[in-house]
Enzyme design. Structure first.
Site, mmCIF file in Angstrom:
data_model
loop_
_atom_site.group_PDB
_atom_site.id
_atom_site.type_symbol
_atom_site.label_atom_id
_atom_site.label_comp_id
_atom_site.label_asym_id
_atom_site.label_seq_id
_atom_site.Cartn_x
_atom_site.Cartn_y
_atom_site.Cartn_z
ATOM 1 N N HIS A 86 0.825 -1.205 0.000
ATOM 2 C CA HIS A 86 0.000 0.000 0.000
ATOM 3 C C HIS A 86 0.865 1.264 0.000
ATOM 4 O O HIS A 86 2.022 1.249 0.425
ATOM 5 C CB HIS A 86 -0.929 0.008 1.205
ATOM 6 C CG HIS A 86 -2.057 -0.966 1.071
ATOM 7 N ND1 HIS A 86 -3.009 -1.131 2.045
ATOM 8 C CD2 HIS A 86 -2.403 -1.818 0.068
ATOM 9 C CE1 HIS A 86 -3.885 -2.044 1.661
ATOM 10 N NE2 HIS A 86 -3.534 -2.486 0.466
ATOM 11 N N GLU A 96 0.876 3.953 1.823
ATOM 12 C CA GLU A 96 1.373 4.419 3.117
ATOM 13 C C GLU A 96 2.636 3.665 3.531
ATOM 14 O O GLU A 96 3.624 4.268 3.952
ATOM 15 C CB GLU A 96 0.301 4.238 4.208
ATOM 16 C CG GLU A 96 -1.012 4.910 3.914
ATOM 17 C CD GLU A 96 -2.027 4.012 3.193
ATOM 18 O OE1 GLU A 96 -3.229 4.158 3.479
ATOM 19 O OE2 GLU A 96 -1.626 3.178 2.346
#
Length: 165
Positions: free
Chosen positions: A78, A80
């Site tokens: 992901h 992040e």
């Protein structure tokens, strides 16, 4: 007299996150993230994609399948987490994370462990899913501030020709 109509720091960093998302090869969901320090300096960026060395031509991009090995979910990193990892050892404690989509529970763990103090997000479209509820619980327990950005501008346009004139 200075120019009017410039974007805020929040809009600027969210725009960087959205621009990073444009690097994602995911055909369904493109998410970007931008980590910023207290002096409004960009520490790192990331987007959702496969780990280094894992060809995006050889791994599945499918969202559905009986076996997770045949979907993207077992492989994609992901935005992040990519932003945290892309900091390459730089200290991200005390920083803000700008992200297009509210972080999942797995990314919330990394955000907390990295010492990120605020998450600024645009969309919370999975607000009532178990993973997002878990994420919010953990982030709040750890004292991470959560803030949904409501930009003043509806859109920004980048014109590459502008730099040529």
């Amino acid at each position: 007299m200075k120019r009017e109509g410039y974007i805020s720091w929040d809009e600027y960093f969210m725009a960087v996150a959205l621009l990073a998302a444009e690097r994602s090869k995911d055909p369904n969901t493109q998410v970007g993230a931008c980590i910023v320090d207290a002096d409004n300096r960009i520490v790192s960026t990331g987007y959702n994609g496969f780990p280094y060395g894992c060809s995006d031509d050889e791994y599945p991009w499918s969202r559905e399948g009986e076996d997770v090995a045949n979907t993207k979910y077992g492989y994609v990193v992901h935005a992040e987490l990519n932003a945290i990892l892309n900091a390459r050892g730089r200290n991200v404690a005390g920083t803000r994370l700008y992200v297009a989509l509210f972080p999942c529970n797995e990314c919330a763990k990394a955000i907390i462990q990295a010492g990120i103090k605020e998450v600024v997000y645009l969309s919370d479209k999975y607000a009532n899913t178990p993973g997002t509820l878990i994420s919010k619980r953990m982030l709040r327990s750890a004292g991470v501030a959560l803030r949904q950005l409501v930009p003043e501008k509806e859109s920004l346009t980048l014109d590459f020709r502008k730099g040529l004139s």
